[in-house]
Design a protein around this motif. Structure first.
Motif, PDB file in Angstrom:
ATOM      1  N   SER A   4       1.609   1.536  -9.741  1.00  0.00           N
ATOM      2  CA  SER A   4       2.325   1.230  -8.732  1.00  0.00           C
ATOM      3  C   SER A   4       2.815   1.913  -7.770  1.00  0.00           C
ATOM      4  CB  SER A   4       4.258   0.526  -9.604  1.00  0.00           C
ATOM      5  OG  SER A   4       3.116  -0.422  -9.960  1.00  0.00           O
ATOM      6  N   LYS A   5       2.858   2.199  -6.423  1.00  0.00           N
ATOM      7  CA  LYS A   5       3.593   3.320  -6.045  1.00  0.00           C
ATOM      8  C   LYS A   5       5.113   3.103  -5.301  1.00  0.00           C
ATOM      9  CE  LYS A   5      -0.498   4.547  -2.619  1.00  0.00           C
ATOM     10  NZ  LYS A   5      -0.903   4.015  -1.118  1.00  0.00           N
ATOM     11  N   VAL A   6       5.617   4.237  -5.113  1.00  0.00           N
ATOM     12  CA  VAL A   6       7.016   4.060  -5.347  1.00  0.00           C
ATOM     13  C   VAL A   6       7.720   2.853  -3.548  1.00  0.00           C
ATOM     14  CG1 VAL A   6       6.635   6.147  -3.549  1.00  0.00           C
ATOM     15  CG2 VAL A   6       8.741   5.568  -4.333  1.00  0.00           C
ATOM     16  N   GLU A   7       6.660   2.809  -2.960  1.00  0.00           N
ATOM     17  CA  GLU A   7       5.792   2.136  -1.634  1.00  0.00           C
ATOM     18  C   GLU A   7       7.267   1.102  -1.486  1.00  0.00           C
ATOM     19  OE1 GLU A   7       4.063   4.484  -1.510  1.00  0.00           O
ATOM     20  OE2 GLU A   7       4.331   5.894   0.042  1.00  0.00           O
ATOM     21  N   ILE A   8       6.605   0.718  -3.370  1.00  0.00           N
ATOM     22  CA  ILE A   8       6.969  -0.887  -3.070  1.00  0.00           C
ATOM     23  C   ILE A   8       8.761  -1.106  -3.564  1.00  0.00           C
ATOM     24  CG2 ILE A   8       7.365  -2.772  -6.018  1.00  0.00           C
ATOM     25  CD1 ILE A   8       4.623  -2.245  -6.461  1.00  0.00           C
ATOM     26  N   TRP A   9       9.121  -0.129  -4.496  1.00  0.00           N
ATOM     27  CA  TRP A   9      10.500  -0.031  -3.902  1.00  0.00           C
ATOM     28  C   TRP A   9      11.141   0.449  -2.567  1.00  0.00           C
ATOM     29  CZ3 TRP A   9       7.428   0.828  -7.907  1.00  0.00           C
ATOM     30  CH2 TRP A   9       7.321  -0.330  -8.942  1.00  0.00           C
ATOM     31  N   ALA A  10      11.080   0.444  -1.758  1.00  0.00           N
ATOM     32  CA  ALA A  10      11.207   1.025  -0.566  1.00  0.00           C
ATOM     33  C   ALA A  10      10.944   0.265   0.086  1.00  0.00           C
ATOM     34  CB  ALA A  10       9.982   2.451   0.158  1.00  0.00           C
ATOM     35  N   ASN A  11       9.848  -0.734   0.234  1.00  0.00           N
ATOM     36  CA  ASN A  11      10.009  -1.954   0.778  1.00  0.00           C
ATOM     37  C   ASN A  11       9.632  -3.625   0.415  1.00  0.00           C
ATOM     38  OD1 ASN A  11       8.813  -0.772   3.040  1.00  0.00           O
ATOM     39  ND2 ASN A  11       7.452   0.383   2.055  1.00  0.00           N
ATOM     40  N   PHE A  12      10.762  -3.336  -0.676  1.00  0.00           N
ATOM     41  CA  PHE A  12      10.578  -4.300  -1.785  1.00  0.00           C
ATOM     42  C   PHE A  12      10.255  -6.187  -1.564  1.00  0.00           C
ATOM     43  CE2 PHE A  12      11.093  -7.120  -5.852  1.00  0.00           C
ATOM     44  CZ  PHE A  12      10.538  -6.234  -6.825  1.00  0.00           C
ATOM     45  N   SER A  13      11.161  -6.445  -0.354  1.00  0.00           N
ATOM     46  CA  SER A  13      11.136  -7.529  -0.198  1.00  0.00           C
ATOM     47  C   SER A  13       9.287  -7.660   0.646  1.00  0.00           C
ATOM     48  CB  SER A  13      12.347  -8.096   1.393  1.00  0.00           C
ATOM     49  OG  SER A  13      11.943  -7.023   2.119  1.00  0.00           O
TER      50      SER A  13
ATOM     51  N   CYS B  17      -2.209  -6.542  -1.011  1.00  0.00           N
ATOM     52  CA  CYS B  17      -0.911  -5.400  -2.168  1.00  0.00           C
ATOM     53  C   CYS B  17      -1.569  -4.248  -2.798  1.00  0.00           C
ATOM     54  CB  CYS B  17      -0.624  -6.669  -2.661  1.00  0.00           C
ATOM     55  SG  CYS B  17       0.690  -6.038  -3.346  1.00  0.00           S
ATOM     56  N   HIS B  18      -3.195  -4.443  -3.386  1.00  0.00           N
ATOM     57  CA  HIS B  18      -3.296  -2.765  -3.676  1.00  0.00           C
ATOM     58  C   HIS B  18      -3.683  -1.958  -2.663  1.00  0.00           C
ATOM     59  CE1 HIS B  18      -5.328  -5.296  -7.435  1.00  0.00           C
ATOM     60  NE2 HIS B  18      -4.097  -5.080  -7.685  1.00  0.00           N
ATOM     61  N   ASP B  19      -4.165  -2.346  -1.329  1.00  0.00           N
ATOM     62  CA  ASP B  19      -4.762  -1.026  -0.231  1.00  0.00           C
ATOM     63  C   ASP B  19      -2.961  -0.753  -0.019  1.00  0.00           C
ATOM     64  OD1 ASP B  19      -7.198  -2.077  -0.135  1.00  0.00           O
ATOM     65  OD2 ASP B  19      -7.019  -3.024   1.503  1.00  0.00           O
ATOM     66  N   GLU B  20      -2.278  -1.185  -0.166  1.00  0.00           N
ATOM     67  CA  GLU B  20      -0.723  -1.448   0.619  1.00  0.00           C
ATOM     68  C   GLU B  20      -0.027  -0.033  -1.016  1.00  0.00           C
ATOM     69  OE1 GLU B  20       2.464  -2.436   3.349  1.00  0.00           O
ATOM     70  OE2 GLU B  20       0.524  -3.432   2.752  1.00  0.00           O
ATOM     71  N   TYR B  21       0.112  -1.062  -1.870  1.00  0.00           N
ATOM     72  CA  TYR B  21       0.970  -1.067  -2.836  1.00  0.00           C
ATOM     73  C   TYR B  21       0.341   0.089  -4.096  1.00  0.00           C
ATOM     74  CZ  TYR B  21       3.755  -2.973   0.204  1.00  0.00           C
ATOM     75  OH  TYR B  21       5.420  -2.787   1.225  1.00  0.00           O
ATOM     76  N   ARG B  22      -0.526  -0.304  -4.381  1.00  0.00           N
ATOM     77  CA  ARG B  22      -1.432   0.286  -6.038  1.00  0.00           C
ATOM     78  C   ARG B  22      -2.171   1.420  -5.819  1.00  0.00           C
ATOM     79  NH1 ARG B  22      -5.586  -2.853  -9.357  1.00  0.00           N
ATOM     80  NH2 ARG B  22      -7.525  -2.539  -7.721  1.00  0.00           N
ATOM     81  N   ASN B  23      -1.566   2.864  -6.351  1.00  0.00           N
ATOM     82  CA  ASN B  23      -2.643   3.765  -6.409  1.00  0.00           C
ATOM     83  C   ASN B  23      -4.177   3.284  -6.953  1.00  0.00           C
ATOM     84  OD1 ASN B  23      -0.408   6.550  -5.440  1.00  0.00           O
ATOM     85  ND2 ASN B  23       0.717   5.541  -7.182  1.00  0.00           N
ATOM     86  N   LYS B  24      -5.551   4.841  -6.032  1.00  0.00           N
ATOM     87  CA  LYS B  24      -6.364   4.457  -6.584  1.00  0.00           C
ATOM     88  C   LYS B  24      -6.621   4.730  -8.391  1.00  0.00           C
ATOM     89  CE  LYS B  24      -8.375   2.929  -2.173  1.00  0.00           C
ATOM     90  NZ  LYS B  24      -6.991   2.749  -2.178  1.00  0.00           N
TER      91      LYS B  24
END
Ligand code: ASC
Length: 148
Positions: free
Chosen positions: A90-99, A141-148
Motif C-alpha cells: 500500500s502506498k502512502v498516497e492512500i492516506w493522503a487521498n483517502f476519500s 486502484c493498483h496503478d495508483e495506490y499499490r507499489n509494484k
C-alpha cells in the motif's frame, strides 16, 4: 453500574491515544491482504473460465462471483491510519487521498456486485463484460495506490 463506567473509562483510555501499535497495524495489514487474497483466488478462476483455460461452469462461476462481491466489503476496515509501513504494498498516497481511495473501493464493490448479479443470468456476454469491468476497477486502484 460503577463497573460499567469503569469499563467504559478503561476502554476510552485504551483507544483514546489514537496511536495504533506496530502490532495492531500488522494485524490490519494481514486482515485486508487476506480479503484481497480470497478475491484474487476466485477472480483468477473466473478469468481462466473466460479465457477458456478452464471449463466454463455457470454455477461455479456464479458461486465465485458471489464470494468476490461479499468479500469486496471486507478490506476497507483494514486500511487503518498510517498502515503503509510494514509488510504491505500500500502506498502512502492512500492516506493522503483517502476519500478518493474509498471511492475507488466502492467502484470495485459495485462492479463485483454487478458481476454476481450478471452471472446468475444466462447472458454470457453481459457476464463477461461485467468481469472485465471488475478487473479494470482492480487495476485502476493498483496503478495508483499499490507499489509494484
Ligand atoms: C486479480 C488480481 C489482481 C486483479 C487484476 C485485474 O485476480 O490478483 O490484482 O485481478 O489483475 O486487473
Amino acid at each position: 453500574m460503577k463497573r460499567f463506567f469503569l469499563g467504559c473509562l478503561a476502554l476510552v483510555m485504551l483507544t483514546g491515544t489514537g496511536v495504533a501499535s506496530a502490532q495492531s497495524i500488522e494485524k490490519a495489514i494481514k486482515y485486508r491482504q487476506g480479503a484481497f487474497s480470497v478475491m484474487g483466488w476466485h477472480f483468477g478462476a473466473i478469468v481462466d473460465m473466460i479465457k477458456g483455460k478452464r471449463p466454463f461452469d455457470r454455477e461455479d462461476f456464479a458461486r465465485r462471483a458471489k464470494i468476490i462481491s461479499d468479500v469486496s466489503f471486507i478490506p476497507l476496515e483494514g486500511f487503518v491510519a498510517n498502515s503503509f509501513e510494514g509488510s504491505t504494498k500500500s502506498k502512502v498516497e492512500i492516506w493522503a487521498n483517502f476519500s478518493d481511495f474509498e471511492a475507488k473501493l466502492k467502484q470495485m464493490q459495485e462492479a463485483a456486485t454487478h458481476l454476481s448479479t450478471a452471472s446468475l443470468s444466462d447472458d454470457y456476454d453481459a457476464t463477461k463484460r461485467a468481469a472485465i469491468k471488475l478487473g479494470k476497477t482492480c487495476k485502476s486502484c493498483h496503478d495508483e495506490y499499490r507499489n509494484k
